[in-house]
Design an enzyme around this catalytic site. Structure first.
Site, PDB file in Angstrom:
ATOM      1  N   LYS A  93       1.517  -0.896  -0.067  1.00  0.00           N
ATOM      2  CA  LYS A  93      -0.285  -0.139   0.047  1.00  0.00           C
ATOM      3  C   LYS A  93       0.592   1.609   0.068  1.00  0.00           C
ATOM      4  CE  LYS A  93      -4.670  -1.583   0.277  1.00  0.00           C
ATOM      5  NZ  LYS A  93      -5.030  -0.929  -0.447  1.00  0.00           N
ATOM      6  N   LYS A  94       2.192   1.152   0.411  1.00  0.00           N
ATOM      7  CA  LYS A  94       3.056   2.435   0.500  1.00  0.00           C
ATOM      8  C   LYS A  94       3.704   2.441  -0.352  1.00  0.00           C
ATOM      9  CE  LYS A  94       3.853   2.293   5.398  1.00  0.00           C
ATOM     10  NZ  LYS A  94       2.554   1.967   6.265  1.00  0.00           N
ATOM     11  N   LEU A  95       3.170   1.701  -1.629  1.00  0.00           N
ATOM     12  CA  LEU A  95       4.107   2.324  -3.240  1.00  0.00           C
ATOM     13  C   LEU A  95       3.214   3.064  -3.534  1.00  0.00           C
ATOM     14  CD1 LEU A  95       4.492  -1.723  -4.240  1.00  0.00           C
ATOM     15  CD2 LEU A  95       6.332   0.496  -3.778  1.00  0.00           C
ATOM     16  N   ASP A  96       2.210   3.881  -3.045  1.00  0.00           N
ATOM     17  CA  ASP A  96       1.113   4.690  -3.721  1.00  0.00           C
ATOM     18  C   ASP A  96       1.680   5.665  -3.691  1.00  0.00           C
ATOM     19  OD1 ASP A  96      -1.634   5.961  -3.616  1.00  0.00           O
ATOM     20  OD2 ASP A  96      -0.637   7.257  -1.989  1.00  0.00           O
ATOM     21  N   ASP A 139       7.925  -2.239   5.969  1.00  0.00           N
ATOM     22  CA  ASP A 139       6.793  -2.820   6.523  1.00  0.00           C
ATOM     23  C   ASP A 139       7.201  -4.219   5.040  1.00  0.00           C
ATOM     24  OD1 ASP A 139       5.280  -1.836   7.866  1.00  0.00           O
ATOM     25  OD2 ASP A 139       5.051  -0.507   6.411  1.00  0.00           O
TER      26      ASP A 139
END
Length: 630
Positions: A93-96, A139
């Site tokens: 999700k943090k690859l956003d 993460d």
């Protein structure tokens, strides 16, 4: 139930006693739902299926066949897979783009925990590299590093530091401590036994056994003393482990790509059921303005409601399904106040990840009668203006040019809509400047309009009073001075261009600025008195700034009261910053003690009320006050 699980006492019954009420309360109120509470429910469900009462349990004392027996490996695999998914999906999700660009948690690097990093990095680079880059890498890699023996010691150091920081940065309850406790699942199952074996002999008498575990009929040992082939129960356990691990990744998938899970009615600016999708701190929101308008369906009378009336939650402002439910609730309650067939309109302005403030829903739509379905997109939700995302760098540049007394609000609006705003008289220096598009400013009380294009503006006072962005006194190249924006009056800003308009308000709270100047003068006066350079005696109403009590008959000066209050706050902050490690630890333990004390007392009061009935309100108020005492 939780105590029974912890002690291994009547284990299956304790799991049911915890699992049923927990999921009931969680599903009862969707506003309490989040990733962490969802995770606790999943872990409780898993524990109900596992053999977690084989070592150091009360059940083992009562039932010898369970005492110190092997636990099937799929038990560990299931729990490890769950924790791995929490880390890895949160990393995906943090690859956003907002997270990678450093916009999701832009202000987090100001916290004192990041002071060591700021010795070698600027605050901006600390935010980008440590907060966002470090969170992404940890993460994505934590689950893999914990899984392998060679990398596990390093992983334990990093995840322990990470979760300890989170416990201080965020108010997220038990989640950091739960994740800390889960780290032990990745170690060799014998580590508690080896730890007990290192304890003194007198202590080992009350600790769990250090003897090797005994074979268990629930386990399959293959060629090492196996007892026949795999049984149906073991086949089912393996199938469940595989299916559960695969299903746990579904929350990561975009609902439009998963035919079996299409909750499009729950999509807004963040797709899908946010609390179900392992979105860990990826989006930060700031609400500038929320307005609820009602209209009487028979008389046409229009009025306004206090945002959040009849509810204690604030999450309804961000979710279409909750807005629909809230409007339905209001439509049923308002007839009690002589409002017939009420129509409800929401005007919600929010900025996500440092973008412009913009509307979430169409303010022209009566949400009570508007359609909503979980299987189709919500038509009255307005889209996030992603094409304006590149403006964020310029907005940050404009904010960096402001002095400490000037604030800015950056607004984007859709064609055909308008913003109704009120300039308080306290904000005696307010400016409006168009950044893109064209707007029409309607001065409501003056019955006048003024059209503004890109680069043009209006303000309350002289050109140079609004701060560094607008510059000093106008030059010939600046054109004529901007028109006046009246203080103490309403005005409306209509977007008349074919594309969304962008504009900004710059405002100075002149009342707060005057108070700050007075407080500075009092500080300087106190310093002069203390060092002997002030020759004039202080009047009675100013004597309290020296720590003296107010003279009898003297009236307290509100500025002096504000000065003393600020001094006490500054002294407390100074004591906290200068506290040693032991003092910080003591403060942390004291805070947790009173938190658990309150929980235990309130639980006892609730159980007493259920069993014996509610006491008189005065007695109940005294008991609650005692529970809240610190």
């Amino acid at each position: 139930g939780a105590l029974g699980i912890m002690a291994g006492c009547c284990y299956r019954l304790s799991c049911v006693a915890f699992l049923g009420p927990y999921w009931y309360l969680l599903l009862l109120d969707k506003t309490s739902w989040n990733n962490h509470s969802y995770l606790y429910g999943l872990l409780a469900f898993q524990l109900a299926l596992l053999g977690a009462d084989r070592y150091g349990s009360l059940d083992g004392l009562l039932r010898p066949q369970k005492r110190n027996a092997h636990v099937p490996l799929w038990n560990y695999a299931l729990l490890r897979a769950q924790i791995f998914i929490v880390y890895f999906i949160a990393g995906l999700k943090k690859l956003d783009a907002d997270w990678v660009g450093g916009y999701s948690m832009g202000s987090l690097s100001r916290h004192w925990l990041f002071a060591p990093f700021k010795l070698v990095l600027s605050e901006e680079m600390t935010s980008l590299l440590v907060v966002h880059g470090g969170g992404l890498v940890l993460d994505l890699s934590a689950g893999f590093l914990l899984f392998f023996d060679a990398t596990r010691p390093l992983a334990l150091i990093f995840v322990t530091y990470f979760h300890c920081m989170n416990s201080q940065l965020f108010s997220i309850g038990m989640f950091p401590y739960t994740m800390l406790a889960s780290s032990g699942l990745f170690c060799h199952p014998s580590w508690p036994r080896r730890l007990c074996a290192r304890c003194p002999a007198w202590l080992q008498r009350v600790l769990p056994s250090t003897q090797p575990p005994r074979p268990s009929p629930d386990c399959h040992y293959g060629g090492r003393g196996g007892r026949g082939g795999l049984r149906l129960r073991q086949h089912l356990a393996a199938a469940f482990t595989l299916l559960y691990g695969g299903d746990s990744t579904v929350p990561w998938c975009h609902p439009r790509r998963v035919s079996c899970v299409p909750p499009q009615g729950y999509n807004n600016w963040t797709n899908g059921l946010y609390g179900y999708s392992w979105d860990m701190m990826v989006h930060s929101r700031f609400h500038q303005h929320v307005k609820i308008t009602y209209r009487d369906g028979l008389t046409g009378e229009v009025g306004y409601l206090k945002p959040g009336v009849f509810t204690q939650s604030r999450r309804w402002k961000d979710h279409a399904d909750m807005l629909k439910q809230y409007s339905t609730c209001l439509s049923r309650l308002l007839p009690r106040y002589n409002i017939s067939q009420p129509q409800i309109y929401f005007d919600i302005w929010v900025s996500i990840n440092d973008r412009f403030q913009q509307r979430l829903v169409d303010p022209r739509v009566d949400v009570v009668r508007a359609p909503w379905s979980p299987w189709s997109p919500t038509p009255w939700l307005l889209p996030l203006l992603l094409e304006l995302s590149p403006w964020r760098e310029r907005l940050q540049e404009l904010e960096s040019q402001l002095d400490g007394h000037t604030d800015a609000v950056f607004i984007a609006d859709f064609p055909g809509l308008h913003l109704e705003n009120f300039v308080s008289e306290d904000l005696g220096n307010t400016s409006l400047r168009v950044l893109r598009g064209e707007v029409l400013v309607e001065l409501v009380e003056q019955h006048r309009n003024r059209s503004l294009r890109e680069g043009e503006g209006m303000q309350v006072r002289a050109w140079g009073d609004a701060g560094g962005v607008l510059g000093g006194s106008p030059s010939a190249a600046d054109g004529p001075p901007p028109a006046q924006l009246p203080a103490g009056q309403y005005h409306k800003v209509h977007t008349v261009s074919a594309e969304p308009s962008c504009y900004m308000y710059l405002y100075v709270n002149t009342t707060a600025l005057a108070l700050e100047r007075n407080l500075t003068r009092l500080q300087e006066l106190r310093e002069r008195v203390r060092n002997g350079t002030e020759k004039e005696p202080l009047p009675p109403e100013l004597r309290p700034i020296l720590g003296e009590p107010l003279a009898a008959g003297a009236v307290a000066d509100p500025v002096v009261t504000a000065f003393l209050r600020r001094q006490r706050r500054l002294e407390e902050q100074s004591r906290r910053r200068e506290a040693g490690l032991a003092q910080r630890l003591l403060r942390f333990l004291r805070k947790k003690f009173y938190l658990f004390r309150r929980s235990a007392l309130m639980t006892c009061i609730s159980l007493r009320n259920l069993a014996l009935g509610r006491p008189p309100l005065q007695q109940l108020a005294q008991e609650v006050a005692f529970a809240n005492w610190r």
